[in-house]
Design an enzyme around this catalytic site. Sequence first.
Site, short mmCIF file in Angstrom:
data_model
loop_
_atom_site.label_atom_id
_atom_site.label_comp_id
_atom_site.label_asym_id
_atom_site.label_seq_id
_atom_site.Cartn_x
_atom_site.Cartn_y
_atom_site.Cartn_z
N LYS A 76 0.84 -1.21 0.00
CA LYS A 76 0.00 0.00 0.00
C LYS A 76 0.87 1.26 0.00
O LYS A 76 1.89 1.30 0.70
CB LYS A 76 -0.91 -0.03 1.24
CG LYS A 76 -1.89 1.12 1.34
CD LYS A 76 -2.81 0.95 2.55
CE LYS A 76 -3.81 2.08 2.68
NZ LYS A 76 -4.71 1.90 3.84
N SER A 151 -9.67 1.94 3.05
CA SER A 151 -8.83 2.71 2.17
C SER A 151 -7.82 1.87 1.38
O SER A 151 -7.28 2.33 0.40
CB SER A 151 -8.07 3.76 2.97
OG SER A 151 -7.21 3.12 3.90
N SER A 175 -9.74 -0.49 7.23
CA SER A 175 -9.22 -0.38 5.87
C SER A 175 -8.59 -1.63 5.29
O SER A 175 -8.26 -1.65 4.11
CB SER A 175 -8.21 0.76 5.79
OG SER A 175 -8.89 1.96 5.66
N1 GLN Z 1 -12.91 3.92 6.42
C1 GLN Z 1 -12.27 4.35 7.62
C2 GLN Z 1 -11.91 5.81 7.53
O1 GLN Z 1 -12.18 6.40 6.52
C3 GLN Z 1 -11.09 3.49 7.90
C4 GLN Z 1 -9.84 3.97 7.29
C5 GLN Z 1 -8.66 3.14 7.65
O2 GLN Z 1 -8.80 2.11 8.32
N2 GLN Z 1 -7.50 3.61 7.27
O3 GLN Z 1 -11.39 6.36 8.46
#
Ligand code: GLN
Length: 476
Positions: A76, A151, A175
């Site tokens: 990532k 994400s 994420s």
């Molecule tokens: N969807 C969550 C957010 O937008 C989780 C993001 C993540 O785990 N990096 O914060």
Amino acid sequence: MLNLRSLESIGEAVRAGEVTVREVVRRYLKAIESGQSLNAFVEVYEEEALARADAIDADIAQGGWKPLYGAVLGNKDVIVVKDHKVSAASKILEGFESLFSATAIRKLEEAGAIVIGRLNCDEFAMGSSNENSVYGPVHNAIDPERVPGGSSGGSAVAVQAGMCTAALGSDTGGSVRQPASYCGVVGLKPSYGRVSRYGLIAYASSFDQIGVFANNVADAARILSCISGPDEYDATALNEDLPEITITDPKPESRRIACFSEVLNGEALDPEIREATLAMIEKLKAEGHAVEVVEFPYIRYVVPAYYILTTAEASSNLARYDGVHFGYRAGEAETIEEVYTLSRSQGFGKEVKRRILLGTFVLSSGYYDAYYTRAQKMRKLLVDKTNEILDSYDFIISPSTPGTAFKIGDKTDDPVAMYLNDIYTVHANLTGLPAISLPFGTHSNGMPFGLQVTGRYKGEKELLEFSASLESTIKD
Ligand code: GLN
């Protein structure tokens, strides 16, 4: 026969001389090329991966062996690799190259893995759909009109579309698990501190954990074993080694499992996913496990607490992107104040700005106690109440997500609807517990969904061994 979706199979084939590591890399490169329109990879380290494969092949020819020989991993774009670009999918880090590798990357390489490239994600890991990226959205390989989740959307799709054996992601609020659920792959978030965060670009430091996407639980376990462990560069890394995980017996001892009634009966939950979860509860009971539906009225507070605390931490963490230290600087800035304001206004995307503003607000003097302090108290309460449940139960199960992958563009104008995607996943980050999303079923709309299993703090061994048995329960 060589199965590129299993580390064990690749390892065996490479070891037996049936295939070279170069050939394995070449096959993934081909898959990356034919899947280009999915927009999962933002950079492929083709030459370097092939050169490394040759060096590994030469070592194997000499009788050498390492646990991740043959493993080809995607990474990532928030985890740094020495002498390579890293941008957190943000314009503000345009052109920035890292001078060092993250501990997780260093350990993977030491274990013999090849990192094949950099994967698209939401900007600074903020999002649930991978639509907040300077590189554009990632497409779900099952239906390219749909999001892969976020994400770590690029990581999920890279594994889903067979472009690498496994991939690293980061999980601050889901994420890894939410995109794994949307793409039909395994996604593991370890306990807070299990994997060093050194070299992971910070979003919300008391929540962030590096996690693993894989095709099966055994692969996720093997990679976790290689990347976990103490690290002098991260004071929050656990000061102990991960116990050895043995995935052999597909039917372990009888377990006590809790499922929250507020999750099962919540209106957010898709009826088909609810049915599948209820059927799973019955199946587990039939296998001799004790499964009970228990009350956990605090679920309604998890999303608000998460979005107050993480935005507060983000507003502080992202202060360092000021047009001076890293990456982008607005060309027309003349005064020091303009360097800050123009570079940040132009360099950050809309969602990141929204969170910096929200975080600054909840930390501002008149509101600190009303928001930040209360959310901290709620976090403490959640930890205590969850641990009480885990005193009597070994695991908590729930769907990973309330629904399946939605259409690209469907939720971009409604941040609250987007945030509610995380309703089942943020709990594990607020409490620091390990949790995994397993491919669970296919909805009548054709999209996959996941089953989440949460274990006790530092209980990855039990969690993964049980999850491996669940893989076969789900298939039966
Ligand atoms: N969807 C969550 C957010 O937008 C989780 C993001 C993540 O785990 N990096 O914060």
